[in-house]
Design a protein around this motif. Structure first.
Motif, PDB file in Angstrom:
ATOM      1  N   UNK A 148       0.715  -1.132   0.061  1.00 14.76           N
ATOM      2  CA  UNK A 148      -0.031   0.118   0.040  1.00 14.76           C
ATOM      3  C   UNK A 148       0.835   1.348   0.010  1.00 14.76           C
ATOM      4  N   UNK A 149       1.841   1.123   0.902  1.00 20.26           N
ATOM      5  CA  UNK A 149       2.753   2.564   0.985  1.00 20.26           C
ATOM      6  C   UNK A 149       3.371   2.711  -0.482  1.00 20.26           C
ATOM      7  N   UNK A 150       4.046   1.547  -0.839  1.00 23.11           N
ATOM      8  CA  UNK A 150       4.690   1.674  -2.219  1.00 23.11           C
ATOM      9  C   UNK A 150       3.878   2.146  -3.351  1.00 23.11           C
ATOM     10  N   UNK A 151       2.527   1.855  -3.431  1.00 20.99           N
ATOM     11  CA  UNK A 151       1.720   2.170  -4.347  1.00 20.99           C
ATOM     12  C   UNK A 151       1.381   3.474  -4.369  1.00 20.99           C
ATOM     13  N   UNK A 152       1.125   3.999  -3.224  1.00 23.50           N
ATOM     14  CA  UNK A 152       0.738   5.495  -3.050  1.00 23.50           C
ATOM     15  C   UNK A 152       2.078   6.070  -3.346  1.00 23.50           C
ATOM     16  N   UNK A 153       3.085   5.830  -3.173  1.00 24.73           N
ATOM     17  CA  UNK A 153       4.461   6.690  -3.434  1.00 24.73           C
ATOM     18  C   UNK A 153       4.591   6.693  -4.830  1.00 24.73           C
ATOM     19  N   UNK A 154       4.311   5.411  -5.520  1.00 23.62           N
ATOM     20  CA  UNK A 154       4.501   5.229  -7.045  1.00 23.62           C
ATOM     21  C   UNK A 154       3.545   6.064  -7.905  1.00 23.62           C
ATOM     22  N   UNK A 155       2.177   5.998  -7.451  1.00 22.56           N
ATOM     23  CA  UNK A 155       1.263   7.125  -7.941  1.00 22.56           C
ATOM     24  C   UNK A 155       1.496   8.433  -7.974  1.00 22.56           C
ATOM     25  N   UNK A 156       2.149   8.903  -6.819  1.00 25.13           N
ATOM     26  CA  UNK A 156       2.454  10.199  -6.644  1.00 25.13           C
ATOM     27  C   UNK A 156       3.502  10.660  -7.517  1.00 25.13           C
ATOM     28  N   UNK A 157       4.496   9.786  -7.628  1.00 26.59           N
ATOM     29  CA  UNK A 157       5.633   9.848  -8.376  1.00 26.59           C
ATOM     30  C   UNK A 157       5.269  10.130  -9.965  1.00 26.59           C
ATOM     31  N   UNK A 158       4.297   9.361 -10.377  1.00 24.80           N
ATOM     32  CA  UNK A 158       3.961   9.177 -11.900  1.00 24.80           C
ATOM     33  C   UNK A 158       2.980  10.017 -12.173  1.00 24.80           C
ATOM     34  N   UNK A 159       1.967  10.396 -11.382  1.00 24.33           N
ATOM     35  CA  UNK A 159       0.929  11.439 -11.609  1.00 24.33           C
ATOM     36  C   UNK A 159       0.697  12.830 -10.898  1.00 24.33           C
ATOM     37  N   UNK A 160       1.785  12.735  -9.768  1.00 22.42           N
ATOM     38  CA  UNK A 160       1.555  13.855  -9.075  1.00 22.42           C
ATOM     39  C   UNK A 160       0.455  14.047  -8.115  1.00 22.42           C
ATOM     40  N   UNK A 161      -0.339  12.917  -7.878  1.00 23.20           N
ATOM     41  CA  UNK A 161      -1.508  12.816  -7.202  1.00 23.20           C
ATOM     42  C   UNK A 161      -1.713  11.328  -6.363  1.00 23.20           C
ATOM     43  N   UNK A 162      -2.340  11.364  -5.426  1.00 19.95           N
ATOM     44  CA  UNK A 162      -2.500   9.791  -4.950  1.00 19.95           C
ATOM     45  C   UNK A 162      -3.997   9.483  -5.353  1.00 19.95           C
ATOM     46  N   UNK A 163      -4.261   8.278  -4.982  1.00 21.69           N
ATOM     47  CA  UNK A 163      -5.685   7.807  -5.237  1.00 21.69           C
ATOM     48  C   UNK A 163      -6.287   8.242  -4.156  1.00 21.69           C
ATOM     49  N   UNK A 164      -7.639   8.704  -4.164  1.00 17.84           N
ATOM     50  CA  UNK A 164      -8.478   8.978  -3.086  1.00 17.84           C
ATOM     51  C   UNK A 164      -9.611   7.876  -2.745  1.00 17.84           C
ATOM     52  N   UNK A 165      -9.670   6.844  -3.609  1.00 17.01           N
ATOM     53  CA  UNK A 165     -10.398   5.601  -3.295  1.00 17.01           C
ATOM     54  C   UNK A 165      -9.414   4.428  -3.407  1.00 17.01           C
ATOM     55  N   UNK A 166      -9.955   3.121  -3.099  1.00 21.82           N
ATOM     56  CA  UNK A 166      -9.202   2.076  -3.329  1.00 21.82           C
ATOM     57  C   UNK A 166     -10.128   0.806  -3.496  1.00 21.82           C
ATOM     58  N   UNK A 167      -9.637  -0.030  -4.557  1.00 24.88           N
ATOM     59  CA  UNK A 167     -10.419  -1.367  -4.813  1.00 24.88           C
ATOM     60  C   UNK A 167      -9.330  -2.438  -5.104  1.00 24.88           C
ATOM     61  N   UNK A 168      -9.086  -3.667  -4.534  1.00 26.27           N
ATOM     62  CA  UNK A 168      -8.200  -4.469  -4.736  1.00 26.27           C
ATOM     63  C   UNK A 168      -8.568  -5.413  -5.763  1.00 26.27           C
ATOM     64  N   UNK A 169      -7.556  -6.391  -6.188  1.00 25.62           N
ATOM     65  CA  UNK A 169      -7.894  -7.331  -7.257  1.00 25.62           C
ATOM     66  C   UNK A 169      -8.993  -8.183  -6.509  1.00 25.62           C
TER      67      UNK A 169
END
Length: 311
Positions: A148-169
């Motif tokens: 979860x931590x790594x995903x949010x950091x990667x979203x921030x790096x790529x898009x300049x924003x984090x997700x505001x919602x969550x949905x697993x596989x």
């Protein structure tokens, strides 16, 4: 090892919800039906032989078993989604100028920079879909937390924003909701598939807004039985749900509908034609509209206290 039932954290089940009296409300602009079109983007983050020593089963075929060797066929089915399918869908969304929600795995985005650049120039919102498209159901809590931590950091790096919602596989773990609350920064949660409207739940003293997902109108049904044998099946299934909910809204108030698609499946030209029919059907009806999941969540948060309860 899978935890025993007795050791799993308590998450009470609610079999009643709104019951016979859902909130009687109308979406912005007098809309009766808010349709959230979700593009699930997973290609490049799935199980693969090179990274996991196993193959994913959800390419063009839903394989019940996987060969104990590298499966290049399934790998290239996934690659079709990132190389061609996602761009066919992007052109479709641009042509009709509709807002969608992109439920993307962070690693999948990292492996397709052109798609990230397209996302940056559009108004579509981001739904967190995990670091990778893998099973979190039996993952150790500490490992899921790291993902979860790594995903949010990667979203921030790529898009300049984090997700505001969550949905697993497919299936969240027993720890997912705890970890989302602990992480903070989320506007809503979308793992549950148990309602037609957003709702609030109390998770150990923290109020969470749930914007439910749905797997009913989903292009994965091209791979499972009973499912869609051709694009007309998908289009008719969606039209039936849309029309029924619009009729129902006169009695119950505004409704919400989720349609889930995937780049490797709906991005095929024959199937994209079925999605085009659905988009045109919605465009022809002024009482239905596509809405981003973030906008649905914000509208509910801002206005739910004033919704009427009838009956």
């Amino acid at each position: 090892m899978t935890p025993s039932a007795a050791s799993q954290p308590t998450q009470p089940r609610d079999f009643v919800g709104y019951g016979p009296r859902p909130p009687f409300m109308t979406w912005p602009g007098g809309v009766k039906l808010a349709i959230n079109l979700v593009l699930n983007y997973e290609e490049g983050s799935e199980y693969s032989w090179l990274e996991d020593g196993r193959n994913d089963n959800w390419g063009e075929y839903n394989l019940t078993s996987s060969p104990p060797v590298r499966d290049l066929g399934t790998e290239t089915h996934f690659e079709y989604g990132s190389r061609a399918g996602v761009w066919r869908l992007a052109r479709l969304f641009d042509r009709y100028d509709i807002p969608i929600t992109i439920s993307a795995c962070a690693v999948a985005l990292d492996r397709n920079p052109p798609f990230v650049e397209w996302m940056k120039t559009r108004r579509h919102d981001l739904l967190g879909h995990g670091l990778r498209w893998i099973d979190y159901t039996t993952m150790e809590r500490s490992e899921e937390k790291r993902h979860l931590h790594e995903a949010i950091a990667l979203y921030q790096k790529l898009l300049g924003r984090r997700p505001l919602g969550w949905n697993c596989r497919s299936l969240p773990s027993i720890n997912t909701r705890d970890l989302l609350v602990e992480e903070g920064g989320f506007l809503y949660h979308s793992d549950p598939c148990n309602d037609d409207l957003p709702y609030f739940l109390d998770h150990r003293g923290t109020e969470i807004l749930v914007v439910p997902y749905s797997k009913t109108l989903n292009d994965s049904r091209y791979l499972v039985a009973p499912g869609y044998s051709n694009p007309r099946d998908f289009a008719e299934d969606c039209r039936s749900a849309i029309d029924y909910m619009l009729d129902e809204a006169d009695e119950t108030g505004g409704r919400m509908l989720t349609i889930g698609i995937h780049a490797r499946w709906m991005g095929q030209p024959n199937r994209a034609s079925g999605l085009r029919e659905v988009i045109e059907h919605v465009k022809q009806n002024p009482t239905a509209a596509f809405m981003r999941r973030e906008d649905i969540a914000r509208f509910w948060l801002d206005n739910h206290a004033g919704f009427e309860r009838r009956g």
